[in-house]
Design a protein around this motif. Structure first.
Motif, short mmCIF file in Angstrom:
data_model
loop_
_atom_site.label_atom_id
_atom_site.label_comp_id
_atom_site.label_asym_id
_atom_site.label_seq_id
_atom_site.Cartn_x
_atom_site.Cartn_y
_atom_site.Cartn_z
N TYR A 110 0.84 -0.99 -0.04
CA TYR A 110 0.06 -0.07 -0.08
C TYR A 110 1.01 1.19 0.14
CZ TYR A 110 -3.59 -3.31 1.42
OH TYR A 110 -4.63 -4.46 1.52
N ILE A 158 -7.13 2.73 3.02
CA ILE A 158 -7.29 1.33 3.21
C ILE A 158 -8.38 1.23 4.26
CG2 ILE A 158 -5.95 -0.96 4.29
CD1 ILE A 158 -3.32 0.88 3.88
N PHE A 162 -7.28 -6.35 5.88
CA PHE A 162 -6.87 -5.20 5.08
C PHE A 162 -7.32 -5.31 3.79
CE2 PHE A 162 -3.92 -5.44 8.49
CZ PHE A 162 -4.08 -4.16 9.10
N ILE A 171 -8.10 -2.41 -0.22
CA ILE A 171 -7.85 -1.25 -0.61
C ILE A 171 -9.11 -0.63 -0.73
CG2 ILE A 171 -7.96 -2.07 -3.06
CD1 ILE A 171 -5.70 0.79 -1.62
#
Length: 279
Positions: free
Chosen positions: A161, A167, A173, A175
């Motif tokens: 990232y 995020i 996690f 995007i």
């Protein structure tokens, strides 16, 4: 970790930019502006509107008049670098490790303050944030989902990232917004963030620059709904913002009840709301 009840039917966007604007076209309400209500923190001491002194460990609220929403006990050596507020609970991150209210808050953590007590909401290292990485922009929705940006490029959970990405963390996690593919120059780092009704992003950057032909300083805010626009200028909060960076932000919009961030510092002063309702 405190649990924030998830509102029934609450929406949470899970989108990959640059398709963000296309997926949400027509859903976003008219963007609020600084003339409505804003909570903010600078990176150095500034004099805000009405002559109010705001230090870098303070959060100021400007709703037609500036007041300080203190995070009691934070030492002057600490800078609040990310902030949000949900249903009376303040969420924040700091630039350096600090002990406050009996807990240790590190730069990869998100802590909460309810006006009397501090707790850790998100433990960055335990969740997989690498050492040396700070959370320098956050927003938390009504269901307790954390949206954030980091201050340096890093590999998290097997994915790389960038510091201009947003995020989302909800047990893992993902995007939410890819900065460079959406037109953010590589030199810019998102360091203040809010998400308004419909999923549009409001963000500030760590340095000045040009995004999609729009010249900005590090105290200014852009809005992204698939296209870029100037949300507002930092000098509308404080003429003295020129040498400073707006490095923490939360917005309050009384018209749009679908916001995923909310005013946690309730006040009997409804003048800003009344002016909008009458429009």
């Amino acid at each position: 970790m405190p649990v924030i009840p998830r509102r029934r039917g609450a929406r949470r966007a899970r989108v990959l930019a640059p398709t963000l604007g296309l997926l949400l076209a027509g859903l976003a309400a008219a963007a609020p502006s600084f003339s409505q209500d804003v909570l903010f923190s600078p990176d150095i001491t500034i004099t805000a509107n009405q002559g109010t002194l705001v230090n870098d460990q303070d959060v100021a609220r400007d709703a037609g008049g500036v007041t300080i929403q203190e995070l009691t006990g934070l030492p002057a050596s600490v800078d609040v670098i990310a902030f949000d507020s949900v249903d009376g609970l303040a969420f924040f991150s700091v630039d350096t490790a600090v002990e406050v209210g009996g807990i240790i808050v590190r730069p990869a953590d998100v802590a909460t303050f309810d006006g009397g007590n501090y707790e850790l909401f998100f433990k960055g290292r335990d969740s997989g944030i690498p050492r040396g990485v700070r959370l320098d922009a956050i927003t938390v929705d009504g269901g307790g989902t954390l949206f954030f940006s980091i201050d340096v490029d890093a590999e998290i959970g097997g994915e790389v990232y960038r510091d201009d990405d947003v995020i989302v963390f909800d047990g893992g996690f993902e995007i939410f917004f890819k900065g460079q593919s959406s037109g953010v120059p590589p030199a810019l780092d998102i360091d203040a963030l809010a998400i308004i009704d419909g999923g549009d992003l409001v963000m500030s950057f760590d340095v000045g620059g040009t995004v999609d032909g729009i010249d900005i300083g590090d105290e200014d805010l852009l809005i992204y709904d698939g296209n870029w626009g100037l949300f507002d200028e930092g000098e509308n909060l404080a003429a003295s913002f020129a040498p400073a960076d707006l490095d923490a932000l939360a917005l309050v919009d009384p018209i749009n009840t679908g916001l995923i961030f909310a005013d946690g510092f309730e006040s009997s002063d409804t003048s800003a709301w009344d002016g909008l309702i009458q429009q």
